[in-house]
Design a protein around this motif. Sequence first.
Motif, PDB file in Angstrom:
ATOM      1  N   SER A   1      20.504  51.697   8.960  1.00 58.86           N
ATOM      2  CA  SER A   1      19.236  52.132   8.404  1.00 58.86           C
ATOM      3  C   SER A   1      18.388  50.927   8.025  1.00 58.86           C
ATOM      4  CB  SER A   1      19.487  53.015   7.179  1.00 58.86           C
ATOM      5  OG  SER A   1      18.251  53.333   6.583  1.00 58.86           O
ATOM      6  N   LEU A   2      17.112  51.058   8.276  1.00 58.85           N
ATOM      7  CA  LEU A   2      16.158  49.982   8.027  1.00 58.85           C
ATOM      8  C   LEU A   2      16.181  49.528   6.571  1.00 58.85           C
ATOM      9  CD1 LEU A   2      14.054  48.355   9.547  1.00 58.85           C
ATOM     10  CD2 LEU A   2      12.411  50.198   9.172  1.00 58.85           C
ATOM     11  N   SER A   3      16.513  50.444   5.686  1.00 60.18           N
ATOM     12  CA  SER A   3      16.492  50.099   4.268  1.00 60.18           C
ATOM     13  C   SER A   3      17.781  49.406   3.814  1.00 60.18           C
ATOM     14  CB  SER A   3      16.271  51.371   3.441  1.00 60.18           C
ATOM     15  OG  SER A   3      17.245  52.326   3.792  1.00 60.18           O
ATOM     16  N   ASP A   4      18.828  49.460   4.663  1.00 59.41           N
ATOM     17  CA  ASP A   4      20.125  48.902   4.251  1.00 59.41           C
ATOM     18  C   ASP A   4      20.286  47.414   4.518  1.00 59.41           C
ATOM     19  OD1 ASP A   4      20.801  51.357   3.383  1.00 59.41           O
ATOM     20  OD2 ASP A   4      22.182  51.835   5.031  1.00 59.41           O
ATOM     21  N   ALA A   5      19.636  46.939   5.574  1.00 63.07           N
ATOM     22  CA  ALA A   5      19.825  45.527   5.936  1.00 63.07           C
ATOM     23  C   ALA A   5      18.582  45.023   6.643  1.00 63.07           C
ATOM     24  CB  ALA A   5      21.051  45.402   6.858  1.00 63.07           C
ATOM     25  N   PRO A   6      18.318  43.724   6.597  1.00 63.90           N
ATOM     26  CA  PRO A   6      17.151  43.199   7.312  1.00 63.90           C
ATOM     27  C   PRO A   6      17.310  43.432   8.816  1.00 63.90           C
ATOM     28  CG  PRO A   6      18.354  41.436   6.158  1.00 63.90           C
ATOM     29  CD  PRO A   6      19.106  42.685   5.924  1.00 63.90           C
ATOM     30  N   SER A   7      16.240  43.808   9.472  1.00 61.80           N
ATOM     31  CA  SER A   7      16.311  44.103  10.900  1.00 61.80           C
ATOM     32  C   SER A   7      16.465  42.830  11.733  1.00 61.80           C
ATOM     33  CB  SER A   7      15.031  44.823  11.315  1.00 61.80           C
ATOM     34  OG  SER A   7      14.964  44.863  12.721  1.00 61.80           O
ATOM     35  N   PRO A   8      17.377  42.831  12.686  1.00 64.96           N
ATOM     36  CA  PRO A   8      17.515  41.663  13.576  1.00 64.96           C
ATOM     37  C   PRO A   8      16.467  41.693  14.684  1.00 64.96           C
ATOM     38  CG  PRO A   8      19.194  43.291  14.102  1.00 64.96           C
ATOM     39  CD  PRO A   8      18.367  43.882  12.995  1.00 64.96           C
ATOM     40  N   ILE A   9      15.243  41.996  14.340  1.00 67.15           N
ATOM     41  CA  ILE A   9      14.194  42.171  15.348  1.00 67.15           C
ATOM     42  C   ILE A   9      13.912  40.880  16.118  1.00 67.15           C
ATOM     43  CG2 ILE A   9      12.343  41.849  13.619  1.00 67.15           C
ATOM     44  CD1 ILE A   9      12.073  44.311  16.542  1.00 67.15           C
ATOM     45  N   GLY A  10      14.004  39.731  15.394  1.00 71.95           N
ATOM     46  CA  GLY A  10      13.784  38.439  16.060  1.00 71.95           C
ATOM     47  C   GLY A  10      14.819  38.192  17.133  1.00 71.95           C
ATOM     48  N   GLU A  11      16.071  38.500  16.801  1.00 71.60           N
ATOM     49  CA  GLU A  11      17.175  38.320  17.750  1.00 71.60           C
ATOM     50  C   GLU A  11      16.982  39.241  18.954  1.00 71.60           C
ATOM     51  OE1 GLU A  11      21.023  39.103  16.004  1.00 71.60           O
ATOM     52  OE2 GLU A  11      22.045  38.768  17.929  1.00 71.60           O
ATOM     53  N   LEU A  12      16.461  40.453  18.678  1.00 69.34           N
ATOM     54  CA  LEU A  12      16.244  41.406  19.766  1.00 69.34           C
ATOM     55  C   LEU A  12      15.189  40.881  20.748  1.00 69.34           C
ATOM     56  CD1 LEU A  12      17.191  44.361  20.586  1.00 69.34           C
ATOM     57  CD2 LEU A  12      14.919  45.047  19.831  1.00 69.34           C
ATOM     58  N   GLU A  13      14.151  40.239  20.188  1.00 66.34           N
ATOM     59  CA  GLU A  13      13.100  39.688  21.068  1.00 66.34           C
ATOM     60  C   GLU A  13      13.670  38.624  21.998  1.00 66.34           C
ATOM     61  OE1 GLU A  13       8.751  39.617  19.554  1.00 66.34           O
ATOM     62  OE2 GLU A  13       9.990  39.186  17.793  1.00 66.34           O
ATOM     63  N   THR A  14      14.523  37.777  21.441  1.00 68.73           N
ATOM     64  CA  THR A  14      15.164  36.741  22.257  1.00 68.73           C
ATOM     65  C   THR A  14      16.045  37.376  23.331  1.00 68.73           C
ATOM     66  OG1 THR A  14      15.289  35.473  20.212  1.00 68.73           O
ATOM     67  CG2 THR A  14      16.488  34.590  22.104  1.00 68.73           C
ATOM     68  N   THR A  15      16.839  38.376  22.898  1.00 67.19           N
ATOM     69  CA  THR A  15      17.743  39.048  23.841  1.00 67.19           C
ATOM     70  C   THR A  15      16.934  39.741  24.945  1.00 67.19           C
ATOM     71  OG1 THR A  15      19.201  39.457  21.963  1.00 67.19           O
ATOM     72  CG2 THR A  15      19.710  40.623  23.997  1.00 67.19           C
ATOM     73  N   TRP A  16      15.836  40.358  24.541  1.00 63.81           N
ATOM     74  CA  TRP A  16      14.976  41.015  25.534  1.00 63.81           C
ATOM     75  C   TRP A  16      14.506  40.021  26.584  1.00 63.81           C
ATOM     76  CZ3 TRP A  16      13.452  45.100  28.004  1.00 63.81           C
ATOM     77  CH2 TRP A  16      12.285  45.015  28.786  1.00 63.81           C
ATOM     78  N   SER A  17      14.057  38.868  26.096  1.00 62.92           N
ATOM     79  CA  SER A  17      13.544  37.833  26.975  1.00 62.92           C
ATOM     80  C   SER A  17      14.613  37.374  27.971  1.00 62.92           C
ATOM     81  CB  SER A  17      13.039  36.689  26.100  1.00 62.92           C
ATOM     82  OG  SER A  17      12.603  35.656  26.897  1.00 62.92           O
ATOM     83  N   ASP A  18      15.846  37.160  27.463  1.00 64.58           N
ATOM     84  CA  ASP A  18      16.959  36.762  28.336  1.00 64.58           C
ATOM     85  C   ASP A  18      17.278  37.866  29.349  1.00 64.58           C
ATOM     86  OD1 ASP A  18      17.073  34.503  26.814  1.00 64.58           O
ATOM     87  OD2 ASP A  18      18.859  35.098  25.650  1.00 64.58           O
ATOM     88  N   THR A  19      17.259  39.115  28.845  1.00 60.63           N
ATOM     89  CA  THR A  19      17.581  40.256  29.694  1.00 60.63           C
ATOM     90  C   THR A  19      16.560  40.400  30.820  1.00 60.63           C
ATOM     91  OG1 THR A  19      18.532  41.367  27.780  1.00 60.63           O
ATOM     92  CG2 THR A  19      18.005  42.753  29.668  1.00 60.63           C
ATOM     93  N   GLU A  20      15.302  40.255  30.436  1.00 57.05           N
ATOM     94  CA  GLU A  20      14.214  40.373  31.398  1.00 57.05           C
ATOM     95  C   GLU A  20      14.400  39.377  32.544  1.00 57.05           C
ATOM     96  OE1 GLU A  20      10.438  39.338  29.707  1.00 57.05           O
ATOM     97  OE2 GLU A  20       9.346  40.695  31.031  1.00 57.05           O
ATOM     98  N   THR A  21      14.712  38.124  32.166  1.00 59.37           N
ATOM     99  CA  THR A  21      14.931  37.083  33.173  1.00 59.37           C
ATOM    100  C   THR A  21      16.088  37.443  34.089  1.00 59.37           C
ATOM    101  OG1 THR A  21      14.224  35.519  31.470  1.00 59.37           O
ATOM    102  CG2 THR A  21      15.240  34.592  33.454  1.00 59.37           C
ATOM    103  N   ALA A  22      17.181  37.875  33.477  1.00 54.79           N
ATOM    104  CA  ALA A  22      18.387  38.197  34.255  1.00 54.79           C
ATOM    105  C   ALA A  22      18.164  39.378  35.190  1.00 54.79           C
ATOM    106  CB  ALA A  22      19.557  38.490  33.303  1.00 54.79           C
ATOM    107  N   LEU A  23      17.471  40.404  34.677  1.00 52.54           N
ATOM    108  CA  LEU A  23      17.242  41.611  35.494  1.00 52.54           C
ATOM    109  C   LEU A  23      16.278  41.317  36.651  1.00 52.54           C
ATOM    110  CD1 LEU A  23      17.057  44.492  32.829  1.00 52.54           C
ATOM    111  CD2 LEU A  23      18.846  44.117  34.531  1.00 52.54           C
ATOM    112  N   LYS A  24      15.276  40.490  36.365  1.00 51.55           N
ATOM    113  CA  LYS A  24      14.317  40.152  37.416  1.00 51.55           C
ATOM    114  C   LYS A  24      15.032  39.388  38.546  1.00 51.55           C
ATOM    115  CE  LYS A  24       9.770  39.984  35.220  1.00 51.55           C
ATOM    116  NZ  LYS A  24       8.906  39.181  34.375  1.00 51.55           N
ATOM    117  N   ALA A  25      15.918  38.507  38.135  1.00 53.63           N
ATOM    118  CA  ALA A  25      16.691  37.726  39.112  1.00 53.63           C
ATOM    119  C   ALA A  25      17.543  38.660  39.975  1.00 53.63           C
ATOM    120  CB  ALA A  25      17.577  36.724  38.395  1.00 53.63           C
ATOM    121  N   LEU A  26      18.114  39.666  39.300  1.00 54.38           N
ATOM    122  CA  LEU A  26      18.978  40.645  39.973  1.00 54.38           C
ATOM    123  C   LEU A  26      18.199  41.419  41.023  1.00 54.38           C
ATOM    124  CD1 LEU A  26      21.915  41.326  39.253  1.00 54.38           C
ATOM    125  CD2 LEU A  26      21.047  43.228  37.911  1.00 54.38           C
TER     126      LEU A  26
END
Lengths: 111, 342
Positions: free
Chosen positions: A83-108
């Motif tokens: 829950s959003l109220s229980d812990a700080p959101s790892p949104i920054g980490e998600l953005e990085t992961t998205w970026s890596d994923t995007e690169t990998a999927l495009k390559a695929l």
Amino acid sequence: MTQDIVNTATYTELCEAMGADFAAELLDTFLSEGPTMLETLKTAVAKEDADAYRRAAHSMKSNAEIFGATALANLSRQMELTSLSDAPSPIGELETTWSDTETALKALCDE
Amino acid sequence: MNDAPGHVLIVDDNKVNRLLLTRNVEMLGHRVSVAENGRIAMDMLAADRFDILLLDIEMPEMDGFEVLEAIKCMPTLRHLPVIVTSSVEGLDNVVRCIELGAEDYIPKPVNKVLLKARVGASLERKRLQDEQKELLNRFATEEVADQLTESGFAIGGERRIATVLFCDIRDFTAISETMTPEATIDLINTYYTLMFDAVSSQGGIISLMVGDGLMALFGAPNALENSAQCGVSAAQDMLAMTAALNEERAMLSEVPLRIGFGIATGEVVAGYAGTQHRATYTCIGKTVNLAARLEAHTKVAGCEILFDQTTRAGLRDNSKTSEIADVRLKGFADTVNAFTFA
């Protein structure tokens, strides 16, 4: 990194099951929808909108699973379940992961 | 298994999921419509006919749980098979879907083979159900059929107080010998149509048709305030209609039809008899035998209608009835008192 960004076998299976053209088209849709989902998540964090946050994380997870984007799926699942109220959101980490994923999927897709 | 294509409504707020599911279902040969959330889906369900609903859970505006709750409250939709396709977390959410009436649950990403099996099975069940309902509609009014669909098709009986009516055309074999086969069937159909109208308009159902004979039930499966009155009124309506038919026949120099009615009221065992795939609503018991014997006895007594004591007691106005005391009927040890209209 402890886990794969993308499990390439999943995309291969998707191509076999649905046809390579359709799989590529579907991946295109995901790559163009992804930033919108990230925006929705960031807005939800800013507005402390727990429902919108959970739904957007859920969507991201379910799409990531379709393409075997393991790291993105795991992180999204964690966000969906925390829950959003229980812990700080790892949104920054998600953005990085998205970026890596995007690169990998495009390559695929270009292989 | 019947492979005819079905019309599938896919409800999912996520574009990638919608595209993938649509493609999957179209590859199975079915027609697909899509909705982006539960509210849109409800509008579409109201406007069009669907054979199956593939429902996501997490959605804005109206989620899958709310859709399941809404359609279970709607008589026209409550039997629509719903397959939940979701990657919702937690077993309790899956259980909740099933408890809310979902037919099945397929986790996302959806496995193609699993989807094919589940959609095929659900469509088959839906078709069977539609078929049963159609079959039922041939025997009962739409209201009765709906009510039966509501209460389910479980094989089994219950004790009910009901009125049973038997009727047949006198000397029909002799009449039909002078007619062509086409004209015979034509006459039977006219007679059935009139009889169905008479029985249905009094809240009864036709439970049996054999040649020129019919058995009708009043008070089962749907309760009637006064089944005896309904049964007798149906017979009287039928006699009036037959009289009108006979006027037409007279003009064509055809012999008049004469019909006999036997009516009895009492306890019957009523319910579905048959198999899970083909069942008919029927009733059995002493009351049924009595009605059949009374109908046969109209020929001996020379009257059009005979009914038993219990039926007479139920009539709103029984001042015009006359009694035929101590009638001996086959299969009944004691004599019975039969009644007719004076």
